[in-house]
Motif scaffolding. Sequence first.
Motif, mmCIF file in Angstrom:
data_model
loop_
_atom_site.group_PDB
_atom_site.id
_atom_site.type_symbol
_atom_site.label_atom_id
_atom_site.label_comp_id
_atom_site.label_asym_id
_atom_site.label_seq_id
_atom_site.Cartn_x
_atom_site.Cartn_y
_atom_site.Cartn_z
ATOM 1 N N PHE A 264 -30.647 11.866 -2.550
ATOM 2 C CA PHE A 264 -29.272 12.255 -2.252
ATOM 3 C C PHE A 264 -28.570 12.884 -3.448
ATOM 4 O O PHE A 264 -27.973 13.964 -3.341
ATOM 5 C CB PHE A 264 -28.488 11.052 -1.719
ATOM 6 N N TYR A 265 -28.628 12.217 -4.625
ATOM 7 C CA TYR A 265 -27.867 12.809 -5.726
ATOM 8 C C TYR A 265 -28.502 14.097 -6.228
ATOM 9 O O TYR A 265 -27.810 15.027 -6.661
ATOM 10 C CB TYR A 265 -27.591 11.793 -6.842
ATOM 11 N N GLN A 266 -29.841 14.186 -6.132
ATOM 12 C CA GLN A 266 -30.480 15.444 -6.520
ATOM 13 C C GLN A 266 -30.178 16.557 -5.522
ATOM 14 O O GLN A 266 -30.215 17.736 -5.878
ATOM 15 C CB GLN A 266 -31.994 15.252 -6.640
ATOM 16 N N ALA A 267 -29.877 16.208 -4.262
ATOM 17 C CA ALA A 267 -29.485 17.234 -3.287
ATOM 18 C C ALA A 267 -28.243 17.963 -3.773
ATOM 19 O O ALA A 267 -28.146 19.193 -3.693
ATOM 20 C CB ALA A 267 -29.246 16.596 -1.917
ATOM 21 N N GLY A 268 -27.289 17.202 -4.293
ATOM 22 C CA GLY A 268 -26.090 17.823 -4.853
ATOM 23 C C GLY A 268 -26.405 18.643 -6.087
ATOM 24 O O GLY A 268 -25.904 19.768 -6.251
ATOM 25 N N ILE A 269 -27.250 18.092 -6.964
ATOM 26 C CA ILE A 269 -27.609 18.808 -8.194
ATOM 27 C C ILE A 269 -28.328 20.120 -7.878
ATOM 28 O O ILE A 269 -28.026 21.172 -8.451
ATOM 29 C CB ILE A 269 -28.492 17.922 -9.094
ATOM 30 N N GLN A 270 -29.283 20.064 -6.950
ATOM 31 C CA GLN A 270 -30.043 21.265 -6.619
ATOM 32 C C GLN A 270 -29.156 22.334 -5.991
ATOM 33 O O GLN A 270 -29.378 23.535 -6.197
ATOM 34 C CB GLN A 270 -31.198 20.912 -5.681
ATOM 35 N N ALA A 271 -28.154 21.917 -5.218
ATOM 36 C CA ALA A 271 -27.215 22.892 -4.659
ATOM 37 C C ALA A 271 -26.471 23.604 -5.781
ATOM 38 O O ALA A 271 -26.305 24.831 -5.759
ATOM 39 C CB ALA A 271 -26.234 22.204 -3.716
ATOM 40 N N VAL A 272 -26.052 22.852 -6.795
ATOM 41 C CA VAL A 272 -25.328 23.448 -7.924
ATOM 42 C C VAL A 272 -26.242 24.383 -8.715
ATOM 43 O O VAL A 272 -25.866 25.512 -9.063
ATOM 44 C CB VAL A 272 -24.751 22.348 -8.840
ATOM 45 N N ILE A 273 -27.476 23.929 -8.996
ATOM 46 C CA ILE A 273 -28.404 24.725 -9.792
ATOM 47 C C ILE A 273 -28.724 26.053 -9.116
ATOM 48 O O ILE A 273 -28.700 27.119 -9.733
ATOM 49 C CB ILE A 273 -29.711 23.938 -10.043
ATOM 50 N N THR A 274 -29.037 26.003 -7.829
ATOM 51 C CA THR A 274 -29.510 27.201 -7.129
ATOM 52 C C THR A 274 -28.382 28.129 -6.681
ATOM 53 O O THR A 274 -28.644 29.283 -6.346
ATOM 54 C CB THR A 274 -30.366 26.826 -5.910
ATOM 55 N N LEU A 275 -27.142 27.638 -6.669
ATOM 56 C CA LEU A 275 -26.050 28.434 -6.114
ATOM 57 C C LEU A 275 -24.900 28.665 -7.095
ATOM 58 O O LEU A 275 -23.897 29.281 -6.719
ATOM 59 C CB LEU A 275 -25.532 27.760 -4.837
ATOM 60 N N ALA A 276 -25.037 28.187 -8.327
ATOM 61 C CA ALA A 276 -23.945 28.321 -9.297
ATOM 62 C C ALA A 276 -23.564 29.778 -9.531
ATOM 63 O O ALA A 276 -22.378 30.136 -9.515
ATOM 64 C CB ALA A 276 -24.343 27.659 -10.615
ATOM 65 N N ALA A 277 -24.553 30.624 -9.759
ATOM 66 C CA ALA A 277 -24.263 32.034 -10.028
ATOM 67 C C ALA A 277 -23.671 32.717 -8.804
ATOM 68 O O ALA A 277 -22.784 33.578 -8.916
ATOM 69 C CB ALA A 277 -25.529 32.752 -10.487
ATOM 70 N N ILE A 278 -24.167 32.339 -7.627
ATOM 71 C CA ILE A 278 -23.633 32.911 -6.386
ATOM 72 C C ILE A 278 -22.173 32.514 -6.217
ATOM 73 O O ILE A 278 -21.308 33.340 -5.882
ATOM 74 C CB ILE A 278 -24.468 32.447 -5.184
ATOM 75 N N TYR A 279 -21.860 31.238 -6.474
ATOM 76 C CA TYR A 279 -20.477 30.755 -6.374
ATOM 77 C C TYR A 279 -19.583 31.485 -7.378
ATOM 78 O O TYR A 279 -18.471 31.916 -7.051
ATOM 79 C CB TYR A 279 -20.443 29.246 -6.631
ATOM 80 N N THR B 138 -22.222 40.051 -13.524
ATOM 81 C CA THR B 138 -23.547 39.535 -13.905
ATOM 82 C C THR B 138 -23.546 39.024 -15.342
ATOM 83 O O THR B 138 -24.039 37.931 -15.628
ATOM 84 C CB THR B 138 -24.618 40.629 -13.751
ATOM 85 N N SER B 139 -22.984 39.793 -16.254
ATOM 86 C CA SER B 139 -22.970 39.364 -17.660
ATOM 87 C C SER B 139 -22.060 38.159 -17.860
ATOM 88 O O SER B 139 -22.373 37.271 -18.673
ATOM 89 C CB SER B 139 -22.533 40.519 -18.566
ATOM 90 N N ASP B 140 -20.933 38.088 -17.121
ATOM 91 C CA ASP B 140 -20.053 36.907 -17.192
ATOM 92 C C ASP B 140 -20.801 35.656 -16.757
ATOM 93 O O ASP B 140 -20.707 34.594 -17.390
ATOM 94 C CB ASP B 140 -18.822 37.078 -16.285
ATOM 95 N N THR B 141 -21.545 35.788 -15.667
ATOM 96 C CA THR B 141 -22.296 34.655 -15.123
ATOM 97 C C THR B 141 -23.378 34.209 -16.094
ATOM 98 O O THR B 141 -23.580 33.009 -16.317
ATOM 99 C CB THR B 141 -22.928 35.026 -13.770
ATOM 100 N N MET B 142 -24.079 35.172 -16.684
ATOM 101 C CA MET B 142 -25.129 34.834 -17.643
ATOM 102 C C MET B 142 -24.558 34.124 -18.863
ATOM 103 O O MET B 142 -25.138 33.162 -19.362
ATOM 104 C CB MET B 142 -25.876 36.098 -18.057
ATOM 105 N N LEU B 143 -23.393 34.588 -19.339
ATOM 106 C CA LEU B 143 -22.749 33.927 -20.473
ATOM 107 C C LEU B 143 -22.343 32.500 -20.113
ATOM 108 O O LEU B 143 -22.520 31.572 -20.908
ATOM 109 C CB LEU B 143 -21.522 34.728 -20.924
ATOM 110 N N LEU B 144 -21.818 32.317 -18.902
ATOM 111 C CA LEU B 144 -21.434 30.982 -18.431
ATOM 112 C C LEU B 144 -22.637 30.046 -18.433
ATOM 113 O O LEU B 144 -22.577 28.930 -18.962
ATOM 114 C CB LEU B 144 -20.840 31.082 -17.022
ATOM 115 N N VAL B 145 -23.742 30.499 -17.840
ATOM 116 C CA VAL B 145 -24.937 29.662 -17.759
ATOM 117 C C VAL B 145 -25.494 29.398 -19.145
ATOM 118 O O VAL B 145 -25.997 28.301 -19.430
ATOM 119 C CB VAL B 145 -25.991 30.307 -16.835
ATOM 120 N N LEU B 146 -25.400 30.375 -20.046
ATOM 121 C CA LEU B 146 -25.878 30.193 -21.411
ATOM 122 C C LEU B 146 -25.112 29.062 -22.105
ATOM 123 O O LEU B 146 -25.712 28.185 -22.736
ATOM 124 C CB LEU B 146 -25.716 31.501 -22.190
ATOM 125 N N VAL B 147 -23.786 29.057 -21.961
ATOM 126 C CA VAL B 147 -22.979 27.996 -22.567
ATOM 127 C C VAL B 147 -23.271 26.658 -21.906
ATOM 128 O O VAL B 147 -23.364 25.614 -22.581
ATOM 129 C CB VAL B 147 -21.472 28.344 -22.473
#
Length: 416
Positions: free
Chosen positions: A232-247, A256-265
Amino acid sequence: MFDFANSGYTTVVITAIFNAYFVAVVAGNQEWGTFAWTAALAVSYALIMLTGPALGAYADAYAAKKRLLLLTTIGCVIFTAMLSLVGPGDLWLAVVLIILTNFFFGCGENLIAAFLPELAQGEALGKVSGWGWSLGYVGGLVSLGCSLAYVTWAQGEGMQAAQFVPITMLITAGLFVVSSVPTFLYLKERALPQAHLAGRSVVREAFSRLGETFSHMQDYRDLGRFLACLVFYQAGIQAVITLAAIYAQQVMGFSTSDTMLLVLVVNITAAAGAFAFGNLQDRMGHIPTIALTLVGWIIMVLVAWMADSSAMFWLAANIAGICLGASQSAGRALVGYFSPRPRRAEFFGLWGLAVKLSSILGPVTYGLVSWISRGDHRLAMLITGIYFVIGLMILMGVDVQRGRRAALQGEAIPEG
């Protein structure tokens, strides 16, 4: 070092670049694009679920973790490089390649995790797991940093995503190869081959051992309960991991560059979280540490849902980073703590089974909600946050000392 090597794949392909590229360019920003992305990942995770536990059983029986890890690494690298062939409208090519590359990545993730109890004593599992996750986020930073440098240059030259994203796939595959070399040169297979079941093929023996594990699961009820919590808790984590850039791009309007910088930080905060909580876990205890991170995840979902400025979303993302490294490291360590020595790879196969089930459940829930609601990503984020609440409730029923006693008793029972 393998955590360092393979983290570039998840950071660049799954979290930061290719997922948003898939929705915006390959699927042409269609309303079903997010669901198509999550469905492709769901198929790959389903395949891992079908094969992972038996693969672990085979690795235990034949002391073959390192050999199998090499094969899965080669597969992941090849198909990641082939993602560079995907352009606008190449939906089915993208789907097939994502299924294949993520399948090999997930199988390798299970195998490398099974080495953990061979490298650390019981009370130090949290610390060593934290080191691994922490170094892994550094690896993600390296891959993403190299990709960001190239993307920044390419955008300066007037290139579009269809021109520069494929090159980032080649960068990621190349760094995976180079960074995994120390693992295959220096990591030792410390396990010994176990007694085989006479007259049975390799596949039948693996499934026989797996069936025996399930038949004795009542002897490891705390492991079973924690695996349910983890789903259950990994279901939430995996949603965030796989959809963060899309969100970030669809809701917050990030480039694209803003998103990459966000993920880098966020990778920096994740590395710090994994390192800090890895050391804290061995002093504070497994359950309180995981519970603390789940509370953090719930707060993060609420902040992201309410975010009406980039500053608020940056705050949510960095809360996610701290909790991400901590919760994943702590979960892996607790499974190792609950696992009897003769069946470590097999039990980590069950851990992989739980994680992959969650990887279907969380992202597909998000994808379906966003599709049905005609692109309401805020609602999708809020609903997937419920998985953290359910996980926290199940976690309260896990008894660490009882689970550890069951693992020690399992080590005392001779294999037959």
